[in-house]
Design a protein around this motif. Structure first.
Motif, short mmCIF file in Angstrom:
data_model
loop_
_atom_site.label_atom_id
_atom_site.label_comp_id
_atom_site.label_asym_id
_atom_site.label_seq_id
_atom_site.Cartn_x
_atom_site.Cartn_y
_atom_site.Cartn_z
N ALA A 280 0.70 -1.20 0.02
CA ALA A 280 -0.03 0.23 0.11
C ALA A 280 0.88 1.19 -0.18
CB ALA A 280 -0.86 -0.03 1.14
N LEU A 284 0.78 3.94 -3.07
CA LEU A 284 0.40 5.47 -2.80
C LEU A 284 1.25 6.40 -3.03
CD1 LEU A 284 -1.34 4.93 0.75
CD2 LEU A 284 -2.59 5.66 -1.37
N ALA A 291 -7.23 5.17 -5.54
CA ALA A 291 -7.55 4.40 -4.07
C ALA A 291 -8.27 3.29 -4.42
CB ALA A 291 -8.15 5.24 -3.17
N SER A 307 -9.62 1.87 3.02
CA SER A 307 -9.27 3.05 3.72
C SER A 307 -9.31 2.58 5.14
CB SER A 307 -10.48 3.89 3.41
OG SER A 307 -10.64 4.31 2.09
N CYS A 310 -5.86 1.18 6.00
CA CYS A 310 -4.79 2.35 5.84
C CYS A 310 -4.78 3.11 7.07
CB CYS A 310 -5.01 3.07 4.53
SG CYS A 310 -3.63 4.14 3.96
N SER A 317 -5.78 8.57 6.41
CA SER A 317 -6.66 7.82 5.17
C SER A 317 -5.51 7.88 3.93
CB SER A 317 -7.55 9.02 4.82
OG SER A 317 -7.23 10.11 4.22
N PRO A 318 -5.91 6.94 2.85
CA PRO A 318 -5.03 7.05 1.74
C PRO A 318 -4.92 8.46 1.38
CG PRO A 318 -6.91 5.28 1.60
CD PRO A 318 -7.16 6.22 2.54
N ARG A 322 -1.26 10.03 1.04
CA ARG A 322 -0.42 10.32 0.00
C ARG A 322 0.22 11.84 0.07
NH1 ARG A 322 -3.64 8.42 -5.25
NH2 ARG A 322 -2.03 6.79 -5.14
#
Length: 332
Positions: A280, A284, A291, A307, A310, A317-318, A322
């Motif tokens: 992940a 990302l 996502a 989510s 993550c 959150s993603p 990021r």
């Protein structure tokens, strides 16, 4: 091999390689003294070089820019063989002289399949080195027969997105990413092709030298955890990463598989979760991956499940993760 070429690439671009080497637990002394470099360090270093040079295809770049004779014994024992099939037999037996974690397997029916696998190294950590190895192997095949051989198909376990035209042109065929194996398939008739520099006397000498070299190496059994990770990774996008499926691919019953894990104080669920976390983080970093696509690549049925995972892994959150990593890269 790839590390030396990557250092030269950095220096050509005016980038100091020392910090990247240090971060990968390497040093200039390792290279100048021809010390054996761990494959994990090689993988980490190529990843850092890719980011530093903003070259997302650094493995392809490096694989095209050197004289194949720099491979050393492995080149000469293959190039002096009688035909391509003999060269493949040499590569299959002696590949670990150049890379202790690399295994090459050749199947000859129904097509000529060249499989590349790691032993004792988590496959999911790498993409640049495996691509570099595949291109070098293709270049070697083309050079020793004096023909531009084109594979029937090529596949890699790792995921790629974006513009794939460069790698397709290089191989001359479509490339499958997110596959179950790293491999190239050719028409089996290539096995009979004679080599342009057949030298039985040199070949006999090189075979003896290679035999002496491998006899000096101790064999390391692949850790069970790494073996399980490398089996799980290609199953994730197909939503087949289950203990039953992994046990079957390892040739074990579910009961024996569970016992082997317990003997090493390992749990399948933890290995799966930590592997998903590592992947992940990598996915990302790819800005063009949504996502929902990452969720699918990791084997989650719903983006919301990804989510939640993550947040559990990173506290973010993603989207937040990021953004935070992008800001960190800018600061550095």
């Amino acid at each position: 091999m790839a590390v030396r070429f990557a250092v030269a690439r950095l220096e050509h671009l005016g980038i100091n390689p020392a910090p990247l080497l240090s971060q990968s637990r390497l040093s200039a002394a390792d290279l100048s003294n021809h010390n054996r470099i761990s494959v994990i360090s090689q993988i980490e270093f190529l990843g850092r070089v890719s980011r530093a040079t903003k070259d997302n295809w650094i493995g392809l770049t490096l694989a095209q820019d050197f004289d194949l004779r720099e491979i050393g014994m492995l080149y000469y024992v293959a190039a002096s063989s009688r035909c391509l099939d003999d060269a493949f037999r040499r590569l299959e037996r002696y590949s670990r002289i150049a890379n202790e974690a690399l295994a090459i397997q050749i199947d000859r029916e129904p097509t000529c399949r060249i499989g590349l696998t790691y032993t004792g190294v988590p496959r999911h950590l790498d993409r640049h080195q495996m691509e570099c190895l595949a291109v070098v192997l293709l270049r070697l095949c083309r050079q020793v027969v004096g023909q531009k051989l084109v594979p029937l198909r090529v596949s890699f376990v790792h995921h790629r997105s974006g513009d794939l035209r460069a790698i397709r042109r290089l191989f001359g065929c479509d490339i499958e990413f997110g596959a179950l194996a790293d491999e190239m398939h050719f028409d089996r008739r290539i096995l009979e092709l004679p080599l342009v520099k057949v030298d039985p006397f040199l070949n006999e000498l090189m075979v003896k030298m290679c035999e002496d070299a491998i006899s000096l190496r101790t064999s390391n059994t692949s850790p069970l955890r790494t073996l399980v990770e490398n089996t799980i990774a290609p199953l994730l996008p197909h939503a087949e990463a289950r203990a039953k499926t992994v046990a079957r691919r390892l040739g074990l019953s579910e009961r024996t598989f569970a016992r082997r894990l317990a003997e090493e104080d390992l749990r399948f669920g933890e290995i799966l979760d930590e592997l998903r976390r590592d992947l992940a983080v990598r996915y990302l970093e790819e800005e063009n991956l949504q996502a929902s696509q990452i969720a699918w690549l990791l084997g989650f049925h719903q983006p919301s499940s990804f989510s939640h995972a993550c947040r559990r892994w990173t506290g973010l959150s993603p989207l937040e993760f990021r953004g935070a990593t992008a800001s960190l890269r800018l600061e550095n």
